[in-house]
Design a protein around this motif. Structure first.
Motif, PDB file in Angstrom:
ATOM      1  N   HIS A  95       0.874  -1.041   0.279  1.00 58.28           N
ATOM      2  CA  HIS A  95       0.128   0.153  -0.038  1.00 58.28           C
ATOM      3  C   HIS A  95       0.753   1.337   0.060  1.00 58.28           C
ATOM      4  CE1 HIS A  95      -2.536   3.406   2.069  1.00 58.28           C
ATOM      5  NE2 HIS A  95      -3.527   2.655   1.145  1.00 58.28           N
ATOM      6  N   ARG A  96       1.465   2.167  -1.362  1.00 57.81           N
ATOM      7  CA  ARG A  96       2.273   2.679  -1.229  1.00 57.81           C
ATOM      8  C   ARG A  96       1.811   4.327  -0.586  1.00 57.81           C
ATOM      9  NH1 ARG A  96       2.473   0.162  -6.034  1.00 57.81           N
ATOM     10  NH2 ARG A  96       4.545  -0.299  -6.781  1.00 57.81           N
ATOM     11  N   CYS A 100       3.224   0.364   3.449  1.00 53.15           N
ATOM     12  CA  CYS A 100       2.638  -0.908   4.284  1.00 53.15           C
ATOM     13  C   CYS A 100       2.532  -2.780   3.283  1.00 53.15           C
ATOM     14  CB  CYS A 100       1.092  -0.699   5.098  1.00 53.15           C
ATOM     15  SG  CYS A 100       1.330  -2.150   6.112  1.00 53.15           S
ATOM     16  N   HIS A 101       3.552  -3.559   3.913  1.00 53.99           N
ATOM     17  CA  HIS A 101       2.811  -4.301   3.162  1.00 53.99           C
ATOM     18  C   HIS A 101       1.570  -4.833   3.989  1.00 53.99           C
ATOM     19  CE1 HIS A 101       6.264  -4.040   0.620  1.00 53.99           C
ATOM     20  NE2 HIS A 101       7.057  -3.773   2.161  1.00 53.99           N
ATOM     21  N   THR A 102       0.573  -4.961   3.496  1.00 57.28           N
ATOM     22  CA  THR A 102      -0.314  -6.106   4.059  1.00 57.28           C
ATOM     23  C   THR A 102      -1.215  -7.298   4.119  1.00 57.28           C
ATOM     24  OG1 THR A 102      -1.973  -5.505   2.089  1.00 57.28           O
ATOM     25  CG2 THR A 102      -1.084  -3.325   3.918  1.00 57.28           C
ATOM     26  N   GLU A 133      -8.875  -4.255   4.630  1.00 54.14           N
ATOM     27  CA  GLU A 133      -9.300  -2.383   5.483  1.00 54.14           C
ATOM     28  C   GLU A 133      -9.049  -1.593   6.314  1.00 54.14           C
ATOM     29  OE1 GLU A 133     -11.440   0.721   3.895  1.00 54.14           O
ATOM     30  OE2 GLU A 133     -10.906  -1.518   3.017  1.00 54.14           O
ATOM     31  N   THR A 134      -8.771  -2.722   7.622  1.00 56.03           N
ATOM     32  CA  THR A 134      -8.483  -1.796   8.657  1.00 56.03           C
ATOM     33  C   THR A 134      -7.264  -1.541   9.169  1.00 56.03           C
ATOM     34  OG1 THR A 134      -9.737  -3.499   9.844  1.00 56.03           O
ATOM     35  CG2 THR A 134      -7.968  -2.842  10.890  1.00 56.03           C
ATOM     36  N   THR A 135      -6.131  -2.388   8.296  1.00 55.99           N
ATOM     37  CA  THR A 135      -4.843  -2.053   8.093  1.00 55.99           C
ATOM     38  C   THR A 135      -4.847  -0.777   7.546  1.00 55.99           C
ATOM     39  OG1 THR A 135      -3.802  -4.615   7.356  1.00 55.99           O
ATOM     40  CG2 THR A 135      -2.086  -3.004   7.740  1.00 55.99           C
ATOM     41  N   VAL A 136      -5.177  -0.557   5.961  1.00 55.85           N
ATOM     42  CA  VAL A 136      -4.546   0.562   5.634  1.00 55.85           C
ATOM     43  C   VAL A 136      -5.161   1.591   6.176  1.00 55.85           C
ATOM     44  CG1 VAL A 136      -6.082   1.644   3.351  1.00 55.85           C
ATOM     45  CG2 VAL A 136      -5.053  -0.754   3.474  1.00 55.85           C
ATOM     46  N   ARG A 137      -6.610   1.809   6.650  1.00 59.49           N
ATOM     47  CA  ARG A 137      -7.440   2.749   6.627  1.00 59.49           C
ATOM     48  C   ARG A 137      -6.602   3.168   8.475  1.00 59.49           C
ATOM     49  NH1 ARG A 137     -12.500   4.951   6.296  1.00 59.49           N
ATOM     50  NH2 ARG A 137     -13.307   3.765   3.452  1.00 59.49           N
TER      51      ARG A 137
END
Length: 450
Positions: A95-96, A100-102, A133-137
């Motif tokens: 996720h640039r 982060c590598h999700t 979605e949780t990781t990215v947010r």
């Protein structure tokens, strides 16, 4: 009383249903899961994978949980090892916006709990979607530039939240227990860029996966934690790890706008930030049939951020070779290919490739290049100049990998290890994941051949 970001996120996870997922999100999750399996199979060739397996085996004597391409281990051991395998040769997602590598932090705990409980494919898709979605947010909520300025590495810090959400969803946690799981995840947040250039930077992902699993399992027992791990004034994630962050980003459009759609996939095993360079090189080779003997000079322009990380890195080990722009440029132009055989000692120690990288490849900061973009210029011996400038690589959401390209990545990663029939079965089961009554049908196919 106004709901807190942590509570809103917990309610979102607890209430999420497969039927409420948009079709495009379901398909995107399946694409990412298939890519994750390909990355893990490739990770068998990671230099440190055997060491992580030894550690994972020491975490428990049981053997109930599947390792992707390996022998079963305990649920904790399999989660740790799968997390490392996915990231071992730097070919997993990114996720640039938050670097982060999700997938290494979300898929392993989800796979372990789904297998343990015999969850359906639909339940697995929902859990993985919740985890991504949780990781990215949470990552967006950190206000990444301020977070990064303090030296933090995203997967180890925000990854446990995604793992806890995915595992918690499969465990059937209600909103209160899911909130506790997020709090327990945040209490394990760790990982800094002090380890850049060493395998420990990849261990952050594996440990993040295990932290997410532990958080969900402990919360299942009713173990309490902070009611607001994200914005608490005294030690909340956004205040302790950043400048107060951007809490609104955690919940804005939650359930309506899916930030997981901004996760990028990688076609090649190399640093996520230099995938654009590789995209440009292949485009130039295809258009102009460039050969090393015809190349007089190569200029690679990068943003300052990417240059500082990858512009001058030596290539005296497999991991550093995967991160080094000069070496990657040289070996791709020589081999017209970019897979794991380009990063074996026989290639990165090759004097011809090394001389080309040192003498003909010039990597520099280009003020016009932003983020992970690239500007590549190749001058041939006849004086011709061929150039390619692009903002994003193949695999970016703006130029996503097709299902067929991901399937081919899996075939490449599994070549010589898994029988063709098994590879076809994995592709078919993942492509029709929503039809699986029991995810164990997939996990059995993923184990090492007997």
């Amino acid at each position: 009383m106004m709901a807190t970001p942590t509570a809103e996120l917990a309610r979102f996870v607890a209430s999420l249903r497969y039927e409420t997922l948009p079709e495009r999100v379901r398909e995107r999750v399946k694409d990412i899961v298939l890519d994750t399996l390909a990355s893990a199979l490739a990770g068998r060739q990671g230099d440190e994978s055997k060491q992580i397996r030894a550690l994972a085996a020491a975490l428990g004597a049981s053997h109930e949980a599947s390792v992707i391409g390996g022998e079963p281990l305990s649920i904790a051991g399999a989660t740790l090892l799968n997390g490392y395998l996915i990231t071992a040769v730097t070919v997993c997602d990114v996720h640039r916006p938050t670097l982060c590598h999700t997938t290494p932090v979300v898929v392993p705990p989800a796979l372990a709990i789904a297998e343990q409980n015999g969850a359906s494919g639909r339940a697995f898709i929902s859990a993985v979607a919740a985890g991504f979605e949780t990781t990215v947010r949470v990552g967006l909520g950190t206000n990444y530039p301020a977070f990064r300025a303090r030296g933090w590495h995203s997967p180890g810090v925000i990854g446990p939240f995604g793992g806890a959400a995915a595992a918690g969803k499969l465990l059937g946690l209600d909103a209160e227990r899911q909130r506790n799981a997020l709090g327990l995840a945040g209490s394990q947040s760790a990982g800094t860029f002090a380890h850049w250039g060493t395998p420990t930077i990849k261990f952050h992902q594996a440990r993040g996966a295990l932290s997410g699993l532990l958080a969900a399992l402990l919360a299942e027992q009713g173990f309490p934690s902070s009611s607001e791990i994200l914005t608490h004034e005294d030690g909340g994630l956004f205040n302790a790890y950043s400048d107060g962050g951007n809490p609104e980003a955690v919940t804005a459009g939650l359930g309506e706008r899916w930030e997981l759609e901004t996760i990028a996939l990688r076609l090649w095993p190399a640093a996520s930030s230099i995938q654009t360079v590789i995209s440009s090189l292949f485009a130039l080779m295809k258009a102009n049939d460039l050969r090393p003997e015809r190349i007089a000079a190569v200029r690679v322009g990068l943003s300052k951020t990417v240059y500082d990380m990858h512009g001058t890195l030596a290539w005296d080990s497999k991991f550093k070779a995967l991160l080094s722009t000069p070496y990657v440029t040289a070996v791709v132009l020589h081999d017209r290919r970019c897979w794991l055989d380009q990063f074996e000692p026989r290639r990165y120690e090759d004097p011809v490739v090394g001389a080309f990288a040192r003498d003909k490849v010039r990597v520099e900061i280009d003020p016009q290049v932003k983020g992970t973009g690239a500007a590549v210029e190749i001058r041939t011996t006849d004086g011709a100049v061929h150039s390619d400038r692009r903002a994003a690589p193949k695999g970016d959401p703006s130029d996503p990998l097709t299902r067929g390209e991901i399937e081919e990545k899996l075939r490449t990663a599994a070549a010589g290890f898994l029988p063709d029939a098994t590879v076809k079965r994995i592709i078919a089961l993942t492509g029709n994941l929503e039809a699986l009554a029991d995810v164990r049908e997939l996990t059995r196919a993923l184990r090492a051949p007997v």
